[in-house]
Design an enzyme around this catalytic site. Structure first.
Site, PDB file in Angstrom:
ATOM      1  N   CYS A  19      -5.385 -23.508  -0.816  1.00  0.00           N
ATOM      2  CA  CYS A  19      -4.065 -23.745  -1.426  1.00  0.00           C
ATOM      3  C   CYS A  19      -3.036 -23.043  -0.549  1.00  0.00           C
ATOM      4  O   CYS A  19      -3.088 -21.830  -0.353  1.00  0.00           O
ATOM      5  CB  CYS A  19      -4.050 -23.192  -2.848  1.00  0.00           C
ATOM      6  SG  CYS A  19      -2.410 -23.152  -3.598  1.00  0.00           S
ATOM      7  N   CYS A  65      -4.826 -21.325 -10.170  1.00  0.00           N
ATOM      8  CA  CYS A  65      -5.276 -22.386  -9.280  1.00  0.00           C
ATOM      9  C   CYS A  65      -6.541 -21.900  -8.584  1.00  0.00           C
ATOM     10  O   CYS A  65      -6.530 -20.864  -7.928  1.00  0.00           O
ATOM     11  CB  CYS A  65      -4.197 -22.700  -8.239  1.00  0.00           C
ATOM     12  SG  CYS A  65      -4.839 -23.645  -6.848  1.00  0.00           S
ATOM     13  N   GLU A  97      23.364  16.696 -14.629  1.00  0.00           N
ATOM     14  CA  GLU A  97      24.276  15.994 -13.717  1.00  0.00           C
ATOM     15  C   GLU A  97      24.256  14.504 -14.027  1.00  0.00           C
ATOM     16  O   GLU A  97      23.269  14.011 -14.554  1.00  0.00           O
ATOM     17  CB  GLU A  97      23.779  16.133 -12.259  1.00  0.00           C
ATOM     18  CG  GLU A  97      23.861  17.509 -11.706  1.00  0.00           C
ATOM     19  CD  GLU A  97      23.058  17.642 -10.417  1.00  0.00           C
ATOM     20  OE1 GLU A  97      22.588  16.624  -9.869  1.00  0.00           O
ATOM     21  OE2 GLU A  97      22.902  18.787  -9.980  1.00  0.00           O
ATOM     22  N   TYR A 123      24.282  16.972  -4.060  1.00  0.00           N
ATOM     23  CA  TYR A 123      23.781  17.611  -5.278  1.00  0.00           C
ATOM     24  C   TYR A 123      22.553  18.493  -5.087  1.00  0.00           C
ATOM     25  O   TYR A 123      22.063  19.070  -6.037  1.00  0.00           O
ATOM     26  CB  TYR A 123      23.513  16.586  -6.383  1.00  0.00           C
ATOM     27  CG  TYR A 123      22.678  15.397  -5.950  1.00  0.00           C
ATOM     28  CD1 TYR A 123      21.331  15.524  -5.696  1.00  0.00           C
ATOM     29  CD2 TYR A 123      23.267  14.144  -5.784  1.00  0.00           C
ATOM     30  CE1 TYR A 123      20.583  14.440  -5.292  1.00  0.00           C
ATOM     31  CE2 TYR A 123      22.515  13.051  -5.389  1.00  0.00           C
ATOM     32  CZ  TYR A 123      21.185  13.208  -5.140  1.00  0.00           C
ATOM     33  OH  TYR A 123      20.444  12.138  -4.740  1.00  0.00           O
ATOM     34  N   CYS A 181      -1.831 -27.791  -9.725  1.00  0.00           N
ATOM     35  CA  CYS A 181      -1.160 -26.720  -8.984  1.00  0.00           C
ATOM     36  C   CYS A 181       0.005 -27.330  -8.198  1.00  0.00           C
ATOM     37  O   CYS A 181      -0.199 -28.298  -7.465  1.00  0.00           O
ATOM     38  CB  CYS A 181      -2.143 -26.045  -8.021  1.00  0.00           C
ATOM     39  SG  CYS A 181      -1.327 -24.971  -6.821  1.00  0.00           S
ATOM     40  N   ASP A 234      24.549   6.049  -9.015  1.00  0.00           N
ATOM     41  CA  ASP A 234      23.838   4.838  -8.617  1.00  0.00           C
ATOM     42  C   ASP A 234      24.295   4.390  -7.232  1.00  0.00           C
ATOM     43  O   ASP A 234      25.062   3.450  -7.091  1.00  0.00           O
ATOM     44  CB  ASP A 234      24.094   3.749  -9.660  1.00  0.00           C
ATOM     45  CG  ASP A 234      23.131   2.591  -9.516  1.00  0.00           C
ATOM     46  OD1 ASP A 234      22.190   2.699  -8.704  1.00  0.00           O
ATOM     47  OD2 ASP A 234      23.328   1.580 -10.197  1.00  0.00           O
ATOM     48  N   LYS A 257      17.648   7.803 -18.419  1.00  0.00           N
ATOM     49  CA  LYS A 257      18.416   6.601 -18.077  1.00  0.00           C
ATOM     50  C   LYS A 257      19.197   6.068 -19.272  1.00  0.00           C
ATOM     51  O   LYS A 257      18.818   6.290 -20.416  1.00  0.00           O
ATOM     52  CB  LYS A 257      17.444   5.506 -17.607  1.00  0.00           C
ATOM     53  CG  LYS A 257      16.643   5.885 -16.383  1.00  0.00           C
ATOM     54  CD  LYS A 257      17.364   5.453 -15.143  1.00  0.00           C
ATOM     55  CE  LYS A 257      16.436   5.256 -13.981  1.00  0.00           C
ATOM     56  NZ  LYS A 257      16.149   3.907 -13.642  1.00  0.00           N
ATOM     57  N   LYS A 261      23.516  10.728 -13.059  1.00  0.00           N
ATOM     58  CA  LYS A 261      22.638  10.097 -12.075  1.00  0.00           C
ATOM     59  C   LYS A 261      23.445   9.007 -11.380  1.00  0.00           C
ATOM     60  O   LYS A 261      23.758   7.971 -11.962  1.00  0.00           O
ATOM     61  CB  LYS A 261      21.396   9.512 -12.741  1.00  0.00           C
ATOM     62  CG  LYS A 261      20.440   8.935 -11.724  1.00  0.00           C
ATOM     63  CD  LYS A 261      19.103   8.627 -12.333  1.00  0.00           C
ATOM     64  CE  LYS A 261      18.142   8.090 -11.305  1.00  0.00           C
ATOM     65  NZ  LYS A 261      18.608   6.890 -10.622  1.00  0.00           N
ATOM     66  N   CYS A 309      -1.017 -27.322  -4.285  1.00  0.00           N
ATOM     67  CA  CYS A 309      -2.110 -28.083  -3.683  1.00  0.00           C
ATOM     68  C   CYS A 309      -2.639 -29.196  -4.581  1.00  0.00           C
ATOM     69  O   CYS A 309      -3.510 -29.966  -4.180  1.00  0.00           O
ATOM     70  CB  CYS A 309      -3.252 -27.147  -3.293  1.00  0.00           C
ATOM     71  SG  CYS A 309      -4.070 -26.409  -4.709  1.00  0.00           S
TER      72      CYS A 309
HETATM   73  S1  IVH Z   1      17.853  14.863  -7.811  1.00  0.00           S
HETATM   74  C1  IVH Z   1      13.666  15.750  -6.011  1.00  0.00           C
HETATM   75  N1  IVH Z   1      20.201  14.327  -8.788  1.00  0.00           N
HETATM   76  O1  IVH Z   1      18.274   9.069  -8.140  1.00  0.00           O
HETATM   77  C2  IVH Z   1      14.831  15.408  -6.849  1.00  0.00           C
HETATM   78  N2  IVH Z   1      18.968  12.554  -7.803  1.00  0.00           N
HETATM   79  O2  IVH Z   1      14.862   8.385  -8.332  1.00  0.00           O
HETATM   80  C3  IVH Z   1      15.935  14.900  -6.056  1.00  0.00           C
HETATM   81  N3  IVH Z   1      20.132  10.420  -7.795  1.00  0.00           N
HETATM   82  O3  IVH Z   1      16.696   8.553  -5.186  1.00  0.00           O
HETATM   83  C4  IVH Z   1      16.798  13.965  -6.769  1.00  0.00           C
HETATM   84  N4  IVH Z   1      21.972  11.123  -8.774  1.00  0.00           N
HETATM   85  O4  IVH Z   1      18.996   9.417  -4.921  1.00  0.00           O
HETATM   86  C5  IVH Z   1      19.116  13.826  -8.180  1.00  0.00           C
HETATM   87  N5  IVH Z   1      22.327  14.002  -9.650  1.00  0.00           N
HETATM   88  C6  IVH Z   1      21.249  13.522  -9.046  1.00  0.00           C
HETATM   89  C7  IVH Z   1      21.145  12.173  -8.673  1.00  0.00           C
HETATM   90  C8  IVH Z   1      19.975  11.727  -8.060  1.00  0.00           C
HETATM   91  C9  IVH Z   1      21.357  10.089  -8.242  1.00  0.00           C
HETATM   92  C10 IVH Z   1      19.202   9.460  -7.199  1.00  0.00           C
HETATM   93  C11 IVH Z   1      18.427   9.953  -6.042  1.00  0.00           C
HETATM   94  C12 IVH Z   1      17.032   9.397  -6.218  1.00  0.00           C
HETATM   95  C13 IVH Z   1      17.120   8.663  -7.514  1.00  0.00           C
HETATM   96  C14 IVH Z   1      15.997   9.080  -8.438  1.00  0.00           C
END
Ligand code: IVH
Length: 701
Positions: free
Chosen positions: A453, A447, A135, A249, A431, A139, A337, A137, A434
């Site tokens: 300080c 320091c 999927e 999701y 510093c 943001d 990422k 990720k 201080c």
């Molecule tokens: S799964 C236990 N799927 O990314 C696993 N997370 O640190 C549950 N996020 O805070 C997360 N897209 O909010 C999952 N397709 C996706 C996601 C996703 C964004 C976020 C999630 C989490 C952060 C990961």
């Protein structure tokens, strides 16, 4: 995608009966029909982007329902489409515990890391065939949506993963969130907790900012901040005007339905009327994950929302339970990422900031530049050696990168033939807070003036009150600085002498907030010893070591009197750490300040007495463990006795307080529940391996 929705009750469709003249039964029947129809058209428009009626026809239906509810208030139920316009403002957002912990994801930046993850997973699962769901990720801001009997009951932000903020009224206004689960393909489950991401489309975000600029309001930094801000509005009528959307999701908890895989869960979410992420697909190898990552990265700029990577999750749910989770993330999923975004800017000035431990950190003030949607205007240059190595000077042109939420970094200096470079930056001879002459300590400059300080004192006080330490609400950085500047607090002990009268005259304080802060400080005289130790800011001592020290010494006097050799004997505390701890307690200022602090009368909480001997240090002590199923290598009662001997609590049923479930053969419903709650699960062989390993405990990392 925004759609105008009327907020005022107006006349209904021509020829419709006057709502006031209808009996409650007649009105209820008509309202039920309108619910059905409005929910459907809402979904067609917002979730499926395939509207069947015009905006004005939708408005007419909406206004008719509003008129019926105005005449018969009992019809205004929680799942009524009219609830989407917002409700009366709240005073605060309530803290609400999640139905299951909301963990975050472990992350990788390179294919090699994904490969290691895949190797580990395959090794742990043996011959089982491995299939991943892929999927994007997203943001945005993570959200839990809870449905009882198919009706949205609450919506909670992620918060600390265990407890979040109740934002139900705001979330009701988000059109892509079903107020009632759709039931035409699947029945609605009795209970459902769904995890999703609240976000804003880039186009919507831009028009929102445009409107704000026109109204002389400050624009938001990025869609994620705008989303969190909108979600946490106290006035849901304002939230209703923010263009939020939610993509679901994950089925976190479900009762009254069962799935074998994540992909079945996603299909069910769709059937229940949620919007789910685009381009969800399956993969069987690291190569396929990498290809998906490349493809999404290439399309990233053309998407109308922000993503910062892709997520690969083991599709099958049963083996997930075997893999379990650390305290932070599941072992069956990884976020792969994207490369952080980089931009070029100039260093305007370099200044030095003084931290809690007296370390002088050079900081670059940058000409503000947008890096991946966030304006960056400063970056840490870390320490003297790093600064010399990179040879950064005021006026230099540099490349900056931002990796997720991490503080921006200067990656490199760029040659700029158009200018003559400035002088090399030298750490100050005094510093900046201080005036004391700093000392070199490895790559750092420190320091030595400790609590005399002011910069260090302010930072220490803020740290003392911070979440991981005494967790004193209202004692943040700003307040700590104010208390020091006003001469009210010259050392930690003074905090406990503060009175309401001291605080009321200060800027930002009133009678109530003054009372609250004084009360919050006083309440923390009874506190977990481990938190107190964290709060002292002993060098090298983080939360885990503080816990070990608290368990071992069970009091502050024994700890501060312990010789270096005794400290070094504790598992997890090496030579370097024991020297640092000893050194800390030997600083005369620290010793005196601690005496005075303890003189305010603390009562320390230490977890249940662990058994004497080595077992206490293995990390089983204090853990709540449940055994289920039948064990091959000896009876369950024997294992239980062994765990108790090591200080664990063996419980009969699984709850959110369970740290570990040990599953033998035919485990049954306890395994199911542990999995739902995100409790770590071990099989018998792995438990026995841990019991015989040298540092066996740490069941929860
Ligand atoms: S799964 C236990 N799927 O990314 C696993 N997370 O640190 C549950 N996020 O805070 C997360 N897209 O909010 C999952 N397709 C996706 C996601 C996703 C964004 C976020 C999630 C989490 C952060 C990961």
């Amino acid at each position: 995608m925004t759609r105008h929705v009327a907020c005022e009750a107006g006349p209904g469709a021509p020829g419709a009966a006057d709502p006031g003249k209808l009996s409650l039964g007649e009105a209820a029947a008509e309202a039920a029909g309108l619910h059905e129809s409005l929910h459907r058209h809402n979904r067609l428009y917002y979730v499926e982007a395939a509207p069947e009626i015009s905006d004005s026809a939708y408005d007419a239906l909406f206004r008719r329902l509003q008129a019926l509810e105005a005449a018969h208030p009992s019809l205004g139920t929680a799942d009524s489409p009219t609830r989407r316009v917002g409700a009366d403002p709240l005073e605060t957002l309530p803290g609400i515990e999640h139905a299951a912990p909301m963990l975050s994801l472990d992350s990788a930046r390179e294919v090699a890391e994904v490969r290691r993850f895949d190797d580990r997973l395959r090794k742990a699962l043996g011959d089982e065939e491995v299939r991943y769901v892929l999927e994007p990720k997203l943001d945005g801001a993570s959200l839990e949506l809870v449905y009882v009997g198919g009706v949205l009951e609450r919506a909670v932000t992620r918060g600390n993963g265990r407890v979040g903020e109740g934002v139900t009224e705001n979330v009701r206004t988000i059109r892509t969130v079903p107020l009632r689960l759709r039931r035409d393909e699947l029945p609605a489950p009795a209970f459902l907790a769904v995890r999703g991401e609240a976000m804003m489309h880039l186009s919507d975000f831009e028009s929102l900012n445009q409107r704000r600029i026109e109204a002389d309001e400050p624009p938001y930094q990025n869609p994620r901040n705008a989303t969190s801000g909108a979600l946490r509005q106290l006035d849901s009528r304002i939230a209703a005007r923010r263009p939020l959307t939610v993509l679901a999701y994950d089925v976190m908890v479900v009762a009254g339905a069962a799935f074998d895989s994540d992909s079945e869960g996603i299909a069910a979410l769709k059937a229940w009327g949620f919007r789910t992420p685009e381009r969800v697909t399956l993969a069987r190898s690291v190569e396929e994950i990498a290809a998906y990552h490349r493809a999404f990265d290439a399309d990233r700029e053309s998407l109308d929302y922000e993503i910062d990577g892709v997520v690969a999750k083991l599709d099958a749910l049963a083996p997930r339970a075997v893999l379990g989770s650390t305290a932070h993330h599941p072992r069956w999923a990884i976020a792969f990422k994207f490369e952080p975004r980089k931009e070029v800017t100039r260093i305007d000035r370099i200044f030095v900031s003084v931290g809690r431990t007296g370390v002088l950190t050079p900081v670059a003030l940058l000409r503000p530049v947008e890096v991946g949607g966030v304006t960056v205007s400063r970056a840490s240059l870390h320490n003297r050696e790093e600064l010399e190595r990179k040879d950064l000077r005021e006026g230099d042109l540099v490349r900056v990168q931002r990796a997720g939420d991490v503080i921006p970094q200067i990656v490199e200096r760029i040659d700029d033939e158009t200018r003559v470079r400035g002088e090399p930056f030298a750490m100050p001879a005094a510093c900046p807070s201080c005036g004391t002459e700093p000392r070199a300590k490895g790559p750092f400059t420190v320091c030595p003036n400790h609590l005399a300080c002011r910069a260090q004192l302010k930072a220490r006080i803020a740290h003392f009150g911070s979440r991981g330490a005494l967790d004193i609400e209202g004692l943040g950085e700003e307040t700590a600085a104010l208390l020091v500047d006003k001469g009210l607090v010259g050392e930690l002990a003074d905090l406990f002498d503060l009175t309401v009268e001291d605080l009321v005259p200060l800027e930002g304080f009133g009678e109530v907030s003054a009372r609250n802060l004084v009360g919050a400080i006083r309440d923390r005289k009874r506190v977990e010893l481990a938190r107190f130790l964290v709060g002292l800011g002993i060098p090298e001592v983080g939360a885990a070591v503080a816990r070990d020290l608290a368990l071992h010494f069970r009091g502050i006097e024994a700890l501060r009197a312990a010789p270096e050799e005794a400290l070094a004997e504790i598992r997890g505390v090496g030579e370097k750490m024991s020297a640092a701890i000893r050194g800390f307690f030997e600083i005369p200022d620290v010793r005196d300040a601690l005496d005075r602090l303890l003189g305010r009368g603390f009562r320390f909480i230490v977890p249940e007495a662990p058994p004497a001997g080595d077992e206490a240090k293995e990390g089983w002590a204090g853990k709540t463990i449940v055994l289920t199923g039948s064990m091959k290598d000896g009876p369950r009662s024997e294992l239980a006795r062994e765990l108790r001997r090591r200080g664990a609590r063996v419980a009969g049923s699984v709850s959110s307080r369970t740290d570990l479930l040990v599953a033998g053969a035919n485990p049954g419903s306890k395994l199911e529940k542990a999995r739902r709650l995100g409790v770590e699960v071990l099989d018998e062989a792995r438990l026995r391996a841990r019991l015989s390993a040298p540092r066996a405990g740490g069941a929860v990392d």
